[in-house]
Design a protein around this motif. Structure first.
Motif, PDB file in Angstrom:
ATOM      1  N   LEU A 132       0.841  -1.198   0.000  1.00 41.99           N
ATOM      2  CA  LEU A 132       0.000   0.000   0.000  1.00 41.99           C
ATOM      3  C   LEU A 132       0.879   1.252   0.000  1.00 41.99           C
ATOM      4  O   LEU A 132       1.802   1.383   0.797  1.00 41.99           O
ATOM      5  N   ARG A 133       0.538   2.179  -0.900  1.00 38.19           N
ATOM      6  CA  ARG A 133       1.318   3.415  -1.027  1.00 38.19           C
ATOM      7  C   ARG A 133       0.607   4.633  -0.442  1.00 38.19           C
ATOM      8  O   ARG A 133       1.265   5.614  -0.089  1.00 38.19           O
ATOM      9  N   GLU A 134      -0.717   4.587  -0.364  1.00 31.54           N
ATOM     10  CA  GLU A 134      -1.468   5.735   0.136  1.00 31.54           C
ATOM     11  C   GLU A 134      -2.605   5.249   1.022  1.00 31.54           C
ATOM     12  O   GLU A 134      -3.332   4.337   0.672  1.00 31.54           O
ATOM     13  N   SER A 147       1.797   1.887  16.821  1.00 39.42           N
ATOM     14  CA  SER A 147       2.973   1.995  15.954  1.00 39.42           C
ATOM     15  C   SER A 147       3.172   0.739  15.116  1.00 39.42           C
ATOM     16  O   SER A 147       3.054  -0.390  15.614  1.00 39.42           O
ATOM     17  N   VAL A 148       3.475   0.955  13.841  1.00 36.49           N
ATOM     18  CA  VAL A 148       3.656  -0.145  12.901  1.00 36.49           C
ATOM     19  C   VAL A 148       4.911   0.100  12.078  1.00 36.49           C
ATOM     20  O   VAL A 148       5.474   1.204  12.077  1.00 36.49           O
ATOM     21  N   ARG A 149       5.301  -0.925  11.355  1.00 37.27           N
ATOM     22  CA  ARG A 149       6.354  -0.776  10.351  1.00 37.27           C
ATOM     23  C   ARG A 149       5.743  -1.110   9.003  1.00 37.27           C
ATOM     24  O   ARG A 149       5.091  -2.147   8.837  1.00 37.27           O
ATOM     25  N   HIS A 150       5.946  -0.227   8.037  1.00 36.81           N
ATOM     26  CA  HIS A 150       5.417  -0.426   6.693  1.00 36.81           C
ATOM     27  C   HIS A 150       6.389   0.245   5.730  1.00 36.81           C
ATOM     28  O   HIS A 150       6.617   1.452   5.802  1.00 36.81           O
ATOM     29  N   THR A 151       6.967  -0.514   4.824  1.00 33.10           N
ATOM     30  CA  THR A 151       8.071   0.010   4.018  1.00 33.10           C
ATOM     31  C   THR A 151       7.637   0.672   2.714  1.00 33.10           C
ATOM     32  O   THR A 151       8.471   1.298   2.054  1.00 33.10           O
ATOM     33  N   ALA A 152       6.355   0.569   2.345  1.00 34.02           N
ATOM     34  CA  ALA A 152       5.929   1.108   1.052  1.00 34.02           C
ATOM     35  C   ALA A 152       5.102   2.381   1.154  1.00 34.02           C
ATOM     36  O   ALA A 152       5.004   3.136   0.182  1.00 34.02           O
ATOM     37  N   LEU A 153       4.490   2.653   2.309  1.00 34.57           N
ATOM     38  CA  LEU A 153       3.541   3.758   2.421  1.00 34.57           C
ATOM     39  C   LEU A 153       4.225   5.099   2.172  1.00 34.57           C
ATOM     40  O   LEU A 153       5.200   5.457   2.833  1.00 34.57           O
ATOM     41  N   SER A 174       5.776   5.234  14.375  1.00 35.60           N
ATOM     42  CA  SER A 174       5.829   4.156  13.385  1.00 35.60           C
ATOM     43  C   SER A 174       7.086   4.244  12.519  1.00 35.60           C
ATOM     44  O   SER A 174       7.686   5.318  12.375  1.00 35.60           O
ATOM     45  N   GLU A 175       7.465   3.124  11.950  1.00 33.26           N
ATOM     46  CA  GLU A 175       8.578   3.083  10.991  1.00 33.26           C
ATOM     47  C   GLU A 175       7.979   3.095   9.585  1.00 33.26           C
ATOM     48  O   GLU A 175       7.451   2.087   9.116  1.00 33.26           O
ATOM     49  N   LEU A 176       8.072   4.247   8.953  1.00 35.84           N
ATOM     50  CA  LEU A 176       7.525   4.431   7.605  1.00 35.84           C
ATOM     51  C   LEU A 176       8.605   5.069   6.747  1.00 35.84           C
ATOM     52  O   LEU A 176       8.565   6.268   6.423  1.00 35.84           O
ATOM     53  N   PRO A 177       9.593   4.305   6.342  1.00 35.74           N
ATOM     54  CA  PRO A 177      10.764   4.876   5.664  1.00 35.74           C
ATOM     55  C   PRO A 177      10.471   5.493   4.302  1.00 35.74           C
ATOM     56  O   PRO A 177      11.261   6.323   3.825  1.00 35.74           O
ATOM     57  N   ALA A 178       9.358   5.113   3.667  1.00 36.01           N
ATOM     58  CA  ALA A 178       9.039   5.663   2.347  1.00 36.01           C
ATOM     59  C   ALA A 178       8.085   6.850   2.422  1.00 36.01           C
ATOM     60  O   ALA A 178       7.747   7.435   1.392  1.00 36.01           O
ATOM     61  N   LEU A 179       7.643   7.235   3.640  1.00 36.72           N
ATOM     62  CA  LEU A 179       6.614   8.260   3.771  1.00 36.72           C
ATOM     63  C   LEU A 179       7.116   9.622   3.294  1.00 36.72           C
ATOM     64  O   LEU A 179       8.061  10.175   3.840  1.00 36.72           O
ATOM     65  N   VAL A 180       6.435  10.162   2.287  1.00 33.85           N
ATOM     66  CA  VAL A 180       6.758  11.469   1.723  1.00 33.85           C
ATOM     67  C   VAL A 180       5.797  12.533   2.234  1.00 33.85           C
ATOM     68  O   VAL A 180       6.191  13.681   2.474  1.00 33.85           O
ATOM     69  N   LYS A 181       4.527  12.170   2.420  1.00 34.46           N
ATOM     70  CA  LYS A 181       3.508  13.137   2.831  1.00 34.46           C
ATOM     71  C   LYS A 181       2.785  12.653   4.070  1.00 34.46           C
ATOM     72  O   LYS A 181       2.284  11.535   4.114  1.00 34.46           O
ATOM     73  N   LEU A 182       2.716  13.544   5.074  1.00 36.28           N
ATOM     74  CA  LEU A 182       1.958  13.280   6.294  1.00 36.28           C
ATOM     75  C   LEU A 182       1.016  14.459   6.523  1.00 36.28           C
ATOM     76  O   LEU A 182       1.453  15.612   6.563  1.00 36.28           O
ATOM     77  N   ALA A 211      12.085  10.180   4.498  1.00 35.79           N
ATOM     78  CA  ALA A 211      11.729  10.621   3.143  1.00 35.79           C
ATOM     79  C   ALA A 211      10.726  11.775   3.146  1.00 35.79           C
ATOM     80  O   ALA A 211      10.340  12.266   2.082  1.00 35.79           O
ATOM     81  N   LEU A 212      10.301  12.233   4.320  1.00 36.27           N
ATOM     82  CA  LEU A 212       9.235  13.228   4.422  1.00 36.27           C
ATOM     83  C   LEU A 212       9.615  14.539   3.741  1.00 36.27           C
ATOM     84  O   LEU A 212      10.675  15.112   4.007  1.00 36.27           O
ATOM     85  N   ARG A 213       8.727  15.024   2.875  1.00 35.75           N
ATOM     86  CA  ARG A 213       8.925  16.291   2.182  1.00 35.75           C
ATOM     87  C   ARG A 213       7.686  17.185   2.247  1.00 35.75           C
ATOM     88  O   ARG A 213       7.776  18.373   1.931  1.00 35.75           O
TER      89      ARG A 213
END
Length: 319
Positions: A132-134, A147-153, A174-182, A211-213
């Motif tokens: 899941l990406r979004e 808290s969760v870990r998800h590498t694609a969101l 949470s561990e969301l290494p790909a998260l760009v938008k919150l 990755a947050l921008r």
């Protein structure tokens, strides 16, 4: 302001409402739209409930090609939580193998006021769909997000009239290494929004979400405190779009924001629905616009004085 329109676009796709069972409508390609499945929140005896609608959807559409789902209303969403819907979506993971995006609770005020929507623990959806990406959710009552870990969101949106501190801590922990938008709507304490700037500490420190921008902390009754916390936050240095709109931002919060870390690297700063004086609005523009920052200061509000010394300011979306 209330939420008066359903989503028209989601995950870059037009939203298409699943027709009624007896409707003669040509369906789009499964991967060409975001499918909206919405049952009546005030259901009559002959209304189709959400779970049977979902089963009909899976039998009607090639589920293996569906990229995006929008869950609208469900029966008595003001009394029944989203737990059964979360479970049904999770159970369909072997059929919805291309699913990239889910929005849970696309309801207007006519369907169910945002703070009446009864949510649940929504993280099983992330566990069920590791690609899941979004993900977006509307409604803070009953909402849980341990808290969760998800590498694609890449995008997480939580729209509420009041967001609990425990939920905020779960998200930022949470561990969301790909998260760009919150995008978090913090809301007001009248509707369960008891979160504080301390709850946001890992996010603001820049230790979460590398990755947050694109960061939105909005619709908050503590918008001045949020702005002050953001002003000195290390995370600001790598954010390109900052959104502190929809809240009760005053000159105090805006001044703190301008006196903090430099914002001249931003592409976009949204402070709309604010309580800033005209002088402060000009100060914000003068500080940032010459550096190419797009500054949004729409919807200037005026505080209400009850005549007895009490001044009232309101977030954009609460009840």
């Amino acid at each position: 302001m209330t939420i008066g329109h359903h989503l028209k676009e989601f995950h870059g796709l037009p939203v298409f409402d699943l027709p009624e069972a007896d409707a003669r409508v040509e369906l789009p390609e499964p991967d060409a739209v975001a499918w909206r499945l919405s049952a009546a929140t005030y259901a009559e005896d002959d209304d189709e409930l959400w779970e049977p609608m979902f089963e009909r959807f899976l039998k009607t559409v090639d589920a293996s090609r569906v990229r995006a789902l929008v869950v609208g209303g469900w029966n008595e969403a003001y009394e029944n939580s989203s737990a059964d819907i979360v479970a049904a979506l999770g159970a369909a993971r072997d059929r919805l193998t291309a699913l990239e995006a889910v929005f849970l609770g696309d309801m207007t005020f006519e369907d169910c006021e945002i703070s009446w929507i009864i949510q649940s623990d929504v993280t099983p959806l992330l566990a069920a769909y590791p690609a899941l990406r979004e993900f977006g959710v509307r409604g803070g009552t009953g909402l849980a997000f341990p808290s969760v870990r998800h590498t694609a969101l890449e995008t997480l949106v939580v729209e509420t009239g009041g967001l609990g501190g425990e939920v905020v801590r779960g998200i930022v922990g949470s561990e969301l290494p790909a998260l760009v938008k919150l995008d978090l709507w913090l809301g007001t304490d009248e509707y369960g929004g008891d979160s504080t700037t301390e709850d946001l500490a890992p996010l603001l420190a820049g230790t979460a979400f590398p990755a947050l921008r694109d960061l939105a902390l909005r619709n908050s009754v503590i918008q001045d405190a949020v702005a002050a916390a953001v002003a000195g936050a290390p995370v600001v240095a790598r954010v390109e779009r900052l959104d502190l709109s929809m809240g009760v931002l005053t000159d105090e919060g805006a001044a703190a924001l301008l006196d903090g870390r430099s914002l001249t690297h931003l592409e976009h700063l949204d402070l709309s629905h604010h309580y800033l004086s005209e002088a402060m609005q000009e100060r914000v523009r003068a500080a940032l616009a010459p550096h190419g920052v797009t500054v949004v200061l729409d919807d200037a509000e005026e505080a209400e004085d009850d005549g007895d010394g009490e001044v009232y300011r309101y977030v954009a979306v609460a009840e």
